[in-house]
Design a protein around this motif. Structure first.
Motif, mmCIF file in Angstrom:
data_model
loop_
_atom_site.group_PDB
_atom_site.id
_atom_site.type_symbol
_atom_site.label_atom_id
_atom_site.label_comp_id
_atom_site.label_asym_id
_atom_site.label_seq_id
_atom_site.Cartn_x
_atom_site.Cartn_y
_atom_site.Cartn_z
ATOM 1 N N ASP A 1 83.547 46.602 44.033
ATOM 2 C CA ASP A 1 84.234 45.795 45.046
ATOM 3 C C ASP A 1 83.523 45.815 46.399
ATOM 4 O OD1 ASP A 1 86.249 45.118 43.226
ATOM 5 O OD2 ASP A 1 87.268 47.031 43.588
ATOM 6 N N LYS A 6 77.051 42.863 45.058
ATOM 7 C CA LYS A 6 77.882 42.702 43.878
ATOM 8 C C LYS A 6 77.159 43.316 42.674
ATOM 9 C CE LYS A 6 81.032 40.486 46.115
ATOM 10 N NZ LYS A 6 82.289 41.198 46.450
ATOM 11 N N THR A 32 80.004 52.744 40.610
ATOM 12 C CA THR A 32 81.274 53.219 40.079
ATOM 13 C C THR A 32 82.390 52.282 40.514
ATOM 14 O OG1 THR A 32 82.858 55.050 40.057
ATOM 15 C CG2 THR A 32 81.601 54.746 42.068
ATOM 16 N N ASP A 33 83.400 52.148 39.698
ATOM 17 C CA ASP A 33 84.582 51.365 40.089
ATOM 18 C C ASP A 33 85.785 52.284 40.311
ATOM 19 O OD1 ASP A 33 85.118 52.144 37.538
ATOM 20 O OD2 ASP A 33 85.352 50.138 36.692
ATOM 21 N N ASP A 34 85.519 53.587 40.437
ATOM 22 C CA ASP A 34 86.584 54.564 40.647
ATOM 23 C C ASP A 34 86.726 54.850 42.135
ATOM 24 O OD1 ASP A 34 88.379 56.628 40.654
ATOM 25 O OD2 ASP A 34 87.341 57.834 39.135
ATOM 26 N N PRO A 40 85.490 51.087 48.318
ATOM 27 C CA PRO A 40 84.614 49.944 48.619
ATOM 28 C C PRO A 40 83.991 50.106 50.006
ATOM 29 C CG PRO A 40 86.641 49.182 47.622
ATOM 30 C CD PRO A 40 86.825 50.656 47.867
#
Length: 261
Positions: A1, A6, A32-34, A40
């Motif tokens: 995010d 991106k 990572t998306d954690d 972000p």
């Protein structure tokens, strides 16, 4: 995010430059998306990168994607079987010292140059590995050292020889490494008896007062690229004779040694 980059625009493990500290820090990007790891528009650093950038947590930084180091072209030339010039070795080592090479890049260089090196290439690598910082010994016209490798147990002989040479009055600036080719190097063995982790000023003071001292070269700010290369060699389990000779001679030259056995 992240609002700046991106995931679709970059690949995992892309090399990045982190700006904001005293000097740029080069690192590989992992995504990572954690949000428990990083939020972000936050960047998390491992311990080594955090120490290099030398900024407090929460500091503002800027991030750019880093182009491949130009000297990688020389590594590719070596892989193809070419003889590299002194300038090419200097560029490669400079990029290694500047941490612009990944461990995989360094391993590629080690494997490529390990297949063959001419005498002039070994000399060029040695001179490049010396680096910019060398120890100056003021009024000492002769500074000596002794090194064992190739089956001679340096972790026994070096400690005895250092004491004997120092007792005869020659300044013995013994730089030693942690284990490279055995279970215990000179620095490992000596550290059982005494401290071996000194900075340059403490090392010089001990040598001047006692005519001899043993210091782990890892604690001295000399031959930084050699330390990085040695670390990768240990990881991949390769100890190539020409690399070893170049690394040892570079450390001795950076330590200000004038005469070496």
């Amino acid at each position: 995010d992240c609002s700046v980059y991106k995931v679709d625009d970059i690949h995992s493990l892309t090399k990045v430059e982190i700006h904001g500290g005293v000097r740029p820090v080069y690192a590989f990007l992992q995504v990572t998306d954690d949000a428990k790891v990083v939020k972000p528009n936050e960047l998390g650093l491992n311990t080594e990168a955090f120490e290099l950038i030398n900024l407090p947590e929460g500091a503002n930084i800027s991030l750019t994607l880093a182009p491949p180091p130009p000297s990688l072209a020389s590594v590719k030339r070596k892989i193809a079987g070419n003889i590299l010039s002194a300038g090419e070795y200097a560029s490669v080592v400079n990029d290694i010292a500047g941490r612009r090479y990944s461990n995989m890049d360094i391993a590629s260089f080690l494997v490529a140059s390990g297949s063959f090196m001419t005498a002039s290439e070994v000399l060029a690598l040695t001179e490049a590995l010396v680096g910019d910082n060398t120890i100056r010994w003021d009024n000492e016209s002769i500074v000596v050292d002794h090194h064992c490798f190739g089956g001679v147990p340096g972790n026994k002989t070096d400690i005895v020889i250092t004491a004997i040479v120092a007792a005869y009055g020659l300044p013995m600036a013994k730089t030693a490494s942690r284990s490279l080719t055995s279970c215990a190097g000179v620095a490992d063995t000596m550290s059982v008896l005494a401290n071996v982790d000194f900075d340059e000023d403490s090392f010089k003071k001990l040598v001047k007062e006692n005519r001899g001292a043993i210091a782990s070269y890892h604690s001295l700010s000399i031959a930084d690229a050699s330390k990085i290369v040695s670390g990768v060699e240990r990881q991949i389990g390769i100890t190539q004779l020409q690399h070893l000779a170049a690394s040892i001679l570079a450390i001795k030259l950076a330590a200000g040694v004038t005469h070496l056995v």
